[in-house]
Design an enzyme around this catalytic site. Structure first.
Site, mmCIF file in Angstrom:
data_model
loop_
_atom_site.group_PDB
_atom_site.id
_atom_site.type_symbol
_atom_site.label_atom_id
_atom_site.label_comp_id
_atom_site.label_asym_id
_atom_site.label_seq_id
_atom_site.Cartn_x
_atom_site.Cartn_y
_atom_site.Cartn_z
ATOM 1 N N SER A 144 0.820 -1.208 0.000
ATOM 2 C CA SER A 144 0.000 0.000 0.000
ATOM 3 C C SER A 144 0.861 1.268 0.000
ATOM 4 O O SER A 144 1.969 1.290 0.535
ATOM 5 C CB SER A 144 -0.879 -0.021 1.262
ATOM 6 O OG SER A 144 -1.507 1.215 1.462
ATOM 7 N N TYR B 240 -2.554 5.802 -5.666
ATOM 8 C CA TYR B 240 -3.711 6.621 -6.000
ATOM 9 C C TYR B 240 -3.262 7.640 -7.036
ATOM 10 O O TYR B 240 -2.079 7.805 -7.306
ATOM 11 C CB TYR B 240 -4.208 7.374 -4.763
ATOM 12 C CG TYR B 240 -4.553 6.477 -3.606
ATOM 13 C CD1 TYR B 240 -5.809 5.883 -3.539
ATOM 14 C CD2 TYR B 240 -3.637 6.215 -2.599
ATOM 15 C CE1 TYR B 240 -6.131 5.041 -2.483
ATOM 16 C CE2 TYR B 240 -3.958 5.373 -1.541
ATOM 17 C CZ TYR B 240 -5.203 4.786 -1.494
ATOM 18 O OH TYR B 240 -5.520 3.965 -0.456
ATOM 19 N N THR C 112 -5.608 2.271 -7.408
ATOM 20 C CA THR C 112 -6.884 2.151 -6.691
ATOM 21 C C THR C 112 -7.860 3.183 -7.225
ATOM 22 O O THR C 112 -7.665 4.390 -7.066
ATOM 23 C CB THR C 112 -6.650 2.317 -5.177
ATOM 24 O OG1 THR C 112 -5.810 1.244 -4.758
ATOM 25 C CG2 THR C 112 -7.955 2.265 -4.395
ATOM 26 N N LYS D 138 -7.603 -1.142 -9.949
ATOM 27 C CA LYS D 138 -8.178 -1.913 -8.830
ATOM 28 C C LYS D 138 -9.467 -1.252 -8.350
ATOM 29 O O LYS D 138 -9.455 -0.053 -8.028
ATOM 30 C CB LYS D 138 -7.157 -1.961 -7.687
ATOM 31 C CG LYS D 138 -7.630 -2.603 -6.397
ATOM 32 C CD LYS D 138 -6.468 -2.720 -5.415
ATOM 33 C CE LYS D 138 -6.870 -3.380 -4.111
ATOM 34 N NZ LYS D 138 -7.618 -2.503 -3.222
ATOM 35 N N HIS E 172 -12.809 -3.176 -2.420
ATOM 36 C CA HIS E 172 -11.986 -2.649 -1.329
ATOM 37 C C HIS E 172 -12.321 -3.368 -0.010
ATOM 38 O O HIS E 172 -12.311 -2.779 1.070
ATOM 39 C CB HIS E 172 -12.228 -1.149 -1.198
ATOM 40 C CG HIS E 172 -11.043 -0.341 -0.783
ATOM 41 N ND1 HIS E 172 -10.379 0.501 -1.648
ATOM 42 C CD2 HIS E 172 -10.393 -0.207 0.410
ATOM 43 C CE1 HIS E 172 -9.399 1.125 -1.000
ATOM 44 N NE2 HIS E 172 -9.380 0.700 0.248
ATOM 45 N N ARG F 175 -15.049 -1.687 2.072
ATOM 46 C CA ARG F 175 -14.680 -0.523 2.883
ATOM 47 C C ARG F 175 -14.956 0.807 2.198
ATOM 48 O O ARG F 175 -14.740 1.865 2.772
ATOM 49 C CB ARG F 175 -13.192 -0.597 3.236
ATOM 50 C CG ARG F 175 -12.842 -1.797 4.058
ATOM 51 C CD ARG F 175 -11.344 -2.059 4.073
ATOM 52 N NE ARG F 175 -10.592 -1.106 4.844
ATOM 53 C CZ ARG F 175 -10.461 -1.133 6.160
ATOM 54 N NH1 ARG F 175 -11.048 -2.091 6.846
ATOM 55 N NH2 ARG F 175 -9.740 -0.234 6.789
ATOM 56 N N GLY G 215 -11.645 -9.878 -2.234
ATOM 57 C CA GLY G 215 -12.858 -9.579 -1.459
ATOM 58 C C GLY G 215 -13.465 -10.830 -0.845
ATOM 59 O O GLY G 215 -14.203 -11.548 -1.524
ATOM 60 N N PHE H 243 -12.210 -13.726 0.191
ATOM 61 C CA PHE H 243 -11.703 -15.084 -0.080
ATOM 62 C C PHE H 243 -11.087 -15.655 1.199
ATOM 63 O O PHE H 243 -10.126 -15.091 1.735
ATOM 64 C CB PHE H 243 -10.663 -15.054 -1.221
ATOM 65 C CG PHE H 243 -11.283 -14.821 -2.561
ATOM 66 C CD1 PHE H 243 -11.591 -15.890 -3.397
ATOM 67 C CD2 PHE H 243 -11.601 -13.534 -2.979
ATOM 68 C CE1 PHE H 243 -12.191 -15.668 -4.629
ATOM 69 C CE2 PHE H 243 -12.193 -13.309 -4.211
ATOM 70 C CZ PHE H 243 -12.499 -14.375 -5.036
HETATM 71 C C1 LIG Z 1 -7.184 -2.732 6.892
HETATM 72 C C2 LIG Z 1 -7.276 -2.596 5.391
HETATM 73 C C3 LIG Z 1 -6.548 -1.601 4.767
HETATM 74 C C4 LIG Z 1 -6.611 -1.474 3.378
HETATM 75 N N1 LIG Z 1 -5.838 -0.543 2.768
HETATM 76 C C5 LIG Z 1 -5.865 -0.420 1.432
HETATM 77 C C6 LIG Z 1 -5.023 0.522 0.774
HETATM 78 O O1 LIG Z 1 -4.232 1.211 1.404
HETATM 79 N N2 LIG Z 1 -5.148 0.633 -0.563
HETATM 80 C C7 LIG Z 1 -6.029 -0.146 -1.291
HETATM 81 O O2 LIG Z 1 -6.124 -0.010 -2.496
HETATM 82 N N3 LIG Z 1 -6.801 -1.062 -0.685
HETATM 83 C C8 LIG Z 1 -6.731 -1.224 0.650
HETATM 84 N N4 LIG Z 1 -7.506 -2.169 1.238
HETATM 85 C C9 LIG Z 1 -8.353 -3.060 0.410
HETATM 86 C C10 LIG Z 1 -7.553 -4.316 0.017
HETATM 87 O O3 LIG Z 1 -6.589 -4.020 -0.952
HETATM 88 C C11 LIG Z 1 -8.462 -5.387 -0.585
HETATM 89 O O4 LIG Z 1 -9.190 -4.849 -1.649
HETATM 90 C C12 LIG Z 1 -9.422 -6.014 0.429
HETATM 91 O O5 LIG Z 1 -8.813 -6.122 1.684
HETATM 92 C C13 LIG Z 1 -9.850 -7.390 -0.057
HETATM 93 O O6 LIG Z 1 -10.776 -7.958 0.779
HETATM 94 P P1 LIG Z 1 -10.389 -9.017 1.941
HETATM 95 O O7 LIG Z 1 -9.716 -8.253 3.019
HETATM 96 O O8 LIG Z 1 -11.715 -9.542 2.337
HETATM 97 O O9 LIG Z 1 -9.487 -10.062 1.340
HETATM 98 C C14 LIG Z 1 -7.452 -2.326 2.622
HETATM 99 C C15 LIG Z 1 -8.183 -3.315 3.276
HETATM 100 C C16 LIG Z 1 -8.093 -3.466 4.647
HETATM 101 C C17 LIG Z 1 -8.875 -4.556 5.316
HETATM 102 C C1 LIG Z 2 -5.742 8.653 5.294
HETATM 103 C C2 LIG Z 2 -5.917 7.386 4.604
HETATM 104 C C3 LIG Z 2 -6.227 6.199 5.472
HETATM 105 C C4 LIG Z 2 -5.746 4.895 4.939
HETATM 106 C C5 LIG Z 2 -6.727 4.265 4.021
HETATM 107 C C6 LIG Z 2 -6.312 2.934 3.589
HETATM 108 C C7 LIG Z 2 -7.452 2.195 2.988
HETATM 109 O O1 LIG Z 2 -7.597 2.168 1.807
HETATM 110 C C8 LIG Z 2 -8.376 1.495 3.853
HETATM 111 O O2 LIG Z 2 -9.244 0.803 3.303
HETATM 112 O O3 LIG Z 2 -8.296 1.622 5.083
#
Ligand SMILES: Cc1cc2nc3c(=O)[nH]c(=O)nc-3n(C[C@H](O)[C@H](O)[C@H](O)COP(=O)(O)O)c2cc1C
Ligand SMILES: CCCCCCC(=O)C(=O)O
Length: 390
Positions: free
Chosen positions: A125, A150, A176, A249, A273, A276, A305, A307
């Site tokens: 990340s 990003y 992303t 993504k 994501h 999220r 997502g 898995f």
């Molecule tokens: C705690 C956390 C932080 C994440 N941070 C990022 C990030 O910084 N950038 C991003 O593109 N996706 C981020 N994601 C999304 C993941 O890349 C991914 O799409 C997602 O976790 C997949 O689902 P899963 O956790 O159920 O396997 C984050 C997900 C989680 C759980």
């Molecule tokens: C200020 C940005 C916070 C981190 C975000 C990372 C992310 O994508 C996530 O899902 O959490």
């Protein structure tokens, strides 16, 4: 004497409780969650607003039933596949997730070591707890890394990140696209996540831009994520400054799959994501078929997502994905036991995937197809997916 031996064996058995066994990713989630602080647990294990999508992701796999073939001689089953010209043990990589330092003091450095031990590629990340240059040496030459980025409001940041990634040998950019603004996760506000981040968990890749006066993550994200990002403006620009592969993504529709192809990207990651960002979008396994149909084999399609099982990976491959990614399972492995925990999680999924292939009668990943899946129709009768009217 025999009775004594039985008693001893029983006593040993009772010393180990059921929860001491980590036999699945679900077991790992439970065990890891106990080790995490409330702040970390609620940051990792949650989704946006009402969390409809967060819960839908893992549940949606259940509606795809498996249609196994028997007596298929699966003694030499090979679950490996090739991604970016490199053979990997099975179609799985690790998604980029922020702030691994909240799970373990070695953060992404330990995750990289765990991935290297299992020969699994890793996304890192922008919001990693260590700068990229500190992470890569922990697995350099052993696995491929993908740089999650990003479109930043300040375009010199975008350019510098891309050039840095290229210099460090990243294989691809995961751009992303589903976060022009950050999704709303209520417990991040309740737990005053932003204050904790700036004080204890800074974002070293972009640290100069972090302002201590901001009190919520959504405001902070506006410093790093540009709401004016677009296919037309940003993909040609990225293409003009890098030779790395560009994967978008966060695609969930046929329309955006076609747009990605039109703009000349190298592939897409079907992703929400991890539930999220926008709550209410479909589980990714349900969005996959329309993206696969639109792509018609022209670009590789990755997916993440929810898995959690080898059979989940099998179902995505059967529906046309080229590779699956996992996010939270790596965080749970890391929190549970550092690099060894990440490796354990990856080996567990590898073994489950291989067993699924064997019990399905498949000897290679290429053999897995839609004919291996069925669904129940609206009257409750099973229909082969190939012929089902959904
Ligand atoms: C705690 C956390 C932080 C994440 N941070 C990022 C990030 O910084 N950038 C991003 O593109 N996706 C981020 N994601 C999304 C993941 O890349 C991914 O799409 C997602 O976790 C997949 O689902 P899963 O956790 O159920 O396997 C984050 C997900 C989680 C759980
Ligand atoms: C200020 C940005 C916070 C981190 C975000 C990372 C992310 O994508 C996530 O899902 O959490």
């Amino acid at each position: 004497m025999a009775n004594e031996a039985v008693k001893v064996a029983e006593a040993e058995l009772t010393q180990k409780k059921d929860e001491d066994y980590i036999l699945s990713v679900d077991d790992l989630e439970k065990a890891a969650s106990k080790k995490m602080s409330k702040l970390t647990r609620e940051y990792y294990n949650s989704g946006a607003t009402y969390q409809q999508t967060y819960f839908a992701n893992p549940r949606a796999f259940e509606k795809y039933l498996l249609r196994p073939r028997v007596l298929s001689n699966v003694a030499a089953c090979d679950p490996s596949t090739v991604i970016f010209g490199r053979r990997i043990p099975f179609p799985l990589c690790v998604s980029p997730t922020a702030l691994h330092g909240m799970a373990h003091p070695d953060g992404e450095k330990a995750t990289a070591r765990g991935c290297a031990a299992a020969n699994v590629n890793m996304g890192i990340s922008t919001y990693s707890s260590f700068v990229w240059e500190e992470i890569i040496p922990h697995a350099k030459g052993k696995i491929d890394f993908f740089a999650q980025m990003y479109i930043y409001p300040d375009k010199t940041v975008t350019k510098n990140m891309v050039l840095k990634a290229e210099k460090l040998g990243f294989k691809a950019i995961l751009l992303t696209a589903d976060a022009p603004i950050l999704g709303t996760r209520w417990n991040e506000t309740r737990n005053q996540m932003a204050a904790h981040i700036t004080k204890q968990n800074p974002f070293p890749n972009i640290t100069d831009a972090v302002s201590n006066s901001l009190t919520n993550l959504e405001d902070m994200a506006t410093l790093f994520q540009d709401a004016s990002q677009s296919w037309e403006r940003d993909i040609p620009y990225l293409r003009s400054i890098t030779k790395m592969k560009i994967f978008v993504k966060g695609v969930l529709t046929a329309e955006d799959t076609l747009k990605a192809i039109e703009c000349g990207v190298d592939g897409i990651v079907v992703s929400n994501h991890g539930g999220r960002q926008l709550d209410g979008v479909p589980a990714t396994i349900d969005a996959l078929p329309e993206c696969v149909e639109a792509a018609k084999g022209r670009i590789p399609i990755f997916i993440d997502g929810g898995f959690r099982r080898g059979s989940d990976i099998f179902k995505a491959i059967a529906l046309g994905a080229d590779c699956v990614f996992v996010g939270r399972p790596a965080l749970w492995g890391l929190a549970y036991n550092g690099a060894a925990g990440v490796e354990m999680m990856l080996r567990m999924l590898h073994d489950e995937f291989k067993k699924t292939m064997q019990l399905m009668g498949c000897n290679s990943v290429k053999e897995i197809s839609r004919k291996h899946l069925a669904v129940l129709n609206s009257r409750g009768f099973m229909e082969r997916l190939e012929t089902a009217k959904l």
